[in-house]
Design a protein around this motif. Structure first.
Motif, PDB file in Angstrom:
ATOM      1  N   MET A   1      37.860  41.926  38.266  1.00  0.00           N
ATOM      2  CA  MET A   1      36.816  42.883  38.557  1.00  0.00           C
ATOM      3  C   MET A   1      37.405  44.295  38.687  1.00  0.00           C
ATOM      4  SD  MET A   1      33.980  41.217  38.644  1.00  0.00           S
ATOM      5  CE  MET A   1      34.623  39.963  37.602  1.00  0.00           C
ATOM      6  N   LEU A   2      38.500  44.395  39.417  1.00  0.00           N
ATOM      7  CA  LEU A   2      39.098  45.711  39.653  1.00  0.00           C
ATOM      8  C   LEU A   2      39.609  46.353  38.369  1.00  0.00           C
ATOM      9  CD1 LEU A   2      40.975  44.875  42.953  1.00  0.00           C
ATOM     10  CD2 LEU A   2      39.053  46.458  42.706  1.00  0.00           C
ATOM     11  N   ALA A   3      40.141  45.566  37.465  1.00  0.00           N
ATOM     12  CA  ALA A   3      40.682  46.103  36.217  1.00  0.00           C
ATOM     13  C   ALA A   3      39.597  46.682  35.315  1.00  0.00           C
ATOM     14  CB  ALA A   3      41.461  45.025  35.467  1.00  0.00           C
ATOM     15  N   ALA A   4      38.372  46.226  35.477  1.00  0.00           N
ATOM     16  CA  ALA A   4      37.281  46.668  34.603  1.00  0.00           C
ATOM     17  C   ALA A   4      36.486  47.843  35.167  1.00  0.00           C
ATOM     18  CB  ALA A   4      36.347  45.498  34.322  1.00  0.00           C
ATOM     19  N   VAL A   5      36.837  48.321  36.350  1.00  0.00           N
ATOM     20  CA  VAL A   5      36.135  49.467  36.929  1.00  0.00           C
ATOM     21  C   VAL A   5      36.486  50.725  36.129  1.00  0.00           C
ATOM     22  CG1 VAL A   5      35.897  50.925  38.973  1.00  0.00           C
ATOM     23  CG2 VAL A   5      36.039  48.443  39.231  1.00  0.00           C
ATOM     24  N   ARG A   6      35.463  51.447  35.710  1.00  0.00           N
ATOM     25  CA  ARG A   6      35.652  52.661  34.908  1.00  0.00           C
ATOM     26  C   ARG A   6      35.513  53.910  35.790  1.00  0.00           C
ATOM     27  NH1 ARG A   6      31.678  49.849  32.437  1.00  0.00           N
ATOM     28  NH2 ARG A   6      30.233  51.591  32.669  1.00  0.00           N
ATOM     29  N   PRO A   7      36.222  54.983  35.452  1.00  0.00           N
ATOM     30  CA  PRO A   7      36.182  56.204  36.270  1.00  0.00           C
ATOM     31  C   PRO A   7      34.772  56.722  36.547  1.00  0.00           C
ATOM     32  CG  PRO A   7      37.964  56.374  34.687  1.00  0.00           C
ATOM     33  CD  PRO A   7      37.189  55.110  34.351  1.00  0.00           C
ATOM     34  N   GLU A   8      33.877  56.604  35.596  1.00  0.00           N
ATOM     35  CA  GLU A   8      32.517  57.100  35.814  1.00  0.00           C
ATOM     36  C   GLU A   8      31.740  56.249  36.826  1.00  0.00           C
ATOM     37  OE1 GLU A   8      32.319  54.611  31.974  1.00  0.00           O
ATOM     38  OE2 GLU A   8      33.707  56.066  32.843  1.00  0.00           O
ATOM     39  N   ASP A 110      29.828  42.001  45.112  1.00  0.00           N
ATOM     40  CA  ASP A 110      29.361  43.385  45.275  1.00  0.00           C
ATOM     41  C   ASP A 110      29.902  44.277  44.160  1.00  0.00           C
ATOM     42  OD1 ASP A 110      27.985  42.929  47.741  1.00  0.00           O
ATOM     43  OD2 ASP A 110      29.782  43.396  48.916  1.00  0.00           O
ATOM     44  N   LEU A 111      31.201  44.161  43.911  1.00  0.00           N
ATOM     45  CA  LEU A 111      31.837  44.999  42.893  1.00  0.00           C
ATOM     46  C   LEU A 111      31.319  44.653  41.502  1.00  0.00           C
ATOM     47  CD1 LEU A 111      33.931  47.246  42.498  1.00  0.00           C
ATOM     48  CD2 LEU A 111      35.645  45.445  42.151  1.00  0.00           C
ATOM     49  N   ALA A 112      31.167  43.374  41.224  1.00  0.00           N
ATOM     50  CA  ALA A 112      30.636  42.961  39.926  1.00  0.00           C
ATOM     51  C   ALA A 112      29.235  43.509  39.723  1.00  0.00           C
ATOM     52  CB  ALA A 112      30.641  41.433  39.813  1.00  0.00           C
ATOM     53  N   ARG A 113      28.405  43.380  40.731  1.00  0.00           N
ATOM     54  CA  ARG A 113      27.022  43.867  40.639  1.00  0.00           C
ATOM     55  C   ARG A 113      26.999  45.377  40.413  1.00  0.00           C
ATOM     56  NH1 ARG A 113      21.846  41.698  41.872  1.00  0.00           N
ATOM     57  NH2 ARG A 113      22.900  39.830  41.177  1.00  0.00           N
ATOM     58  N   ALA A 114      27.830  46.110  41.143  1.00  0.00           N
ATOM     59  CA  ALA A 114      27.841  47.573  41.056  1.00  0.00           C
ATOM     60  C   ALA A 114      28.364  48.084  39.720  1.00  0.00           C
ATOM     61  CB  ALA A 114      28.683  48.148  42.190  1.00  0.00           C
ATOM     62  N   THR A 115      29.223  47.308  39.080  1.00  0.00           N
ATOM     63  CA  THR A 115      29.854  47.764  37.842  1.00  0.00           C
ATOM     64  C   THR A 115      29.337  47.049  36.600  1.00  0.00           C
ATOM     65  OG1 THR A 115      31.710  46.237  38.187  1.00  0.00           O
ATOM     66  CG2 THR A 115      31.959  48.504  39.031  1.00  0.00           C
ATOM     67  N   GLY A 116      28.308  46.238  36.764  1.00  0.00           N
ATOM     68  CA  GLY A 116      27.694  45.576  35.612  1.00  0.00           C
ATOM     69  C   GLY A 116      28.507  44.440  35.032  1.00  0.00           C
ATOM     70  N   GLN A 117      29.372  43.854  35.845  1.00  0.00           N
ATOM     71  CA  GLN A 117      30.181  42.733  35.367  1.00  0.00           C
ATOM     72  C   GLN A 117      29.475  41.413  35.694  1.00  0.00           C
ATOM     73  OE1 GLN A 117      34.514  43.167  35.987  1.00  0.00           O
ATOM     74  NE2 GLN A 117      33.947  44.997  37.174  1.00  0.00           N
ATOM     75  N   SER A 118      29.745  40.399  34.900  1.00  0.00           N
ATOM     76  CA  SER A 118      29.109  39.096  35.087  1.00  0.00           C
ATOM     77  C   SER A 118      30.156  37.990  35.112  1.00  0.00           C
ATOM     78  CB  SER A 118      28.104  38.828  33.963  1.00  0.00           C
ATOM     79  OG  SER A 118      27.107  39.808  33.947  1.00  0.00           O
ATOM     80  N   PRO A 119      30.843  37.846  36.222  1.00  0.00           N
ATOM     81  CA  PRO A 119      31.852  36.779  36.289  1.00  0.00           C
ATOM     82  C   PRO A 119      31.192  35.408  36.302  1.00  0.00           C
ATOM     83  CG  PRO A 119      31.564  37.762  38.442  1.00  0.00           C
ATOM     84  CD  PRO A 119      30.733  38.566  37.479  1.00  0.00           C
ATOM     85  N   ARG A 120      31.953  34.414  35.890  1.00  0.00           N
ATOM     86  CA  ARG A 120      31.477  33.037  36.011  1.00  0.00           C
ATOM     87  C   ARG A 120      32.006  32.517  37.341  1.00  0.00           C
ATOM     88  NH1 ARG A 120      32.026  29.188  31.334  1.00  0.00           N
ATOM     89  NH2 ARG A 120      34.105  29.951  30.913  1.00  0.00           N
ATOM     90  N   TRP A 121      31.110  32.019  38.158  1.00  0.00           N
ATOM     91  CA  TRP A 121      31.469  31.537  39.483  1.00  0.00           C
ATOM     92  C   TRP A 121      31.620  30.033  39.449  1.00  0.00           C
ATOM     93  CZ3 TRP A 121      32.600  35.198  42.968  1.00  0.00           C
ATOM     94  CH2 TRP A 121      32.123  36.480  42.732  1.00  0.00           C
ATOM     95  N   ASP A 122      32.737  29.550  39.882  1.00  0.00           N
ATOM     96  CA  ASP A 122      33.029  28.123  39.905  1.00  0.00           C
ATOM     97  C   ASP A 122      32.359  27.505  41.135  1.00  0.00           C
ATOM     98  OD1 ASP A 122      34.265  25.597  40.425  1.00  0.00           O
ATOM     99  OD2 ASP A 122      35.989  26.214  39.223  1.00  0.00           O
ATOM    100  N   GLU A 123      31.407  26.620  40.897  1.00  0.00           N
ATOM    101  CA  GLU A 123      30.670  25.978  41.990  1.00  0.00           C
ATOM    102  C   GLU A 123      31.619  25.217  42.928  1.00  0.00           C
ATOM    103  OE1 GLU A 123      27.015  25.923  42.380  1.00  0.00           O
ATOM    104  OE2 GLU A 123      27.131  27.572  40.956  1.00  0.00           O
ATOM    105  N   THR A 124      32.673  24.641  42.382  1.00  0.00           N
ATOM    106  CA  THR A 124      33.635  23.904  43.203  1.00  0.00           C
ATOM    107  C   THR A 124      34.373  24.844  44.151  1.00  0.00           C
ATOM    108  OG1 THR A 124      33.921  22.339  41.400  1.00  0.00           O
ATOM    109  CG2 THR A 124      35.590  22.303  43.119  1.00  0.00           C
TER     110      THR A 124
END
Length: 172
Positions: A1-8, A110-124
């Motif tokens: 998530m952190l690597a994909a944050v853009r300056p804007e 929170d970070l994913a939502r704010a930056t438009g990222q869509s991680p896959r969450w492992d239910e386990t």
């Protein structure tokens, strides 16, 4: 998530009240560092709330370095039984691990939502935080000592991440 944050996006708001993307990124790095320090027997308040020493955009590198330190401490199974000093009192290491797993999951969402990222969450992976959340964080009262908004109703068959963030007052 952190690597994909853009300056804007640095000044964009997040679902975590009062945290911009920049402040949340600083906080995530700081929490990682803090978990390593307290796991090693250090003091909670010896690590600042925000990693202000990390240059903007260098959060992923700081996270990678912090992860190495965290692993060097927490891979020792004895840490889980050790008393960990937290501001509200000491807890077993296993309890601290659950507390901080929840914090990392919630703030990653929170970070994913704010930056438009869509991680896959492992239910386990989310099974532990889900099992602990209702016992550890009461539905009422909220605010003050319980720094979360009112519980957001989420269907029982919703994805685990939605149920988790809803309990913490976020709208999935």
């Amino acid at each position: 998530m952190l690597a994909a944050v853009r300056p804007e996006q640095y000044d964009d708001p997040t679902p975590c009240p009062d945290y911009s993307v920049r402040r949340l990124s600083d906080h995530l790095v700081s929490v990682l560092r803090r978990v390593a320090v307290i796991g090693a027997g250090g003091q909670f308040f010896s690590v600042p709330h925000f990693a202000e020493d990390v240059a903007e955009g260098a959060w992923a590198e700081a996270w990678a370095a912090g992860t190495k330190e965290l692993r060097s401490v927490w891979t020792d199974p004895a840490v889980l039984g050790r008393e960990i000093g937290l501001p509200w009192g000491p807890v077993p290491g296993a309890v601290a691990a659950v507390i901080y797993t929840n914090e990392f999951v919630l703030h990653t969402w929170d970070l994913a939502r704010a930056t438009g990222q869509s991680p896959r969450w492992d239910e386990t992976v989310l099974a532990g935080p889900l099992a602990a959340m209702r016992r550890a964080v009461p539905s009422e009262p909220r605010g003050g000592q319980v720094p979360f908004g009112p519980v957001v109703d989420v269907p029982d068959d919703a994805p685990a991440i939605d149920r988790l963030v809803g309990w913490y007052g976020r709208t999935p």
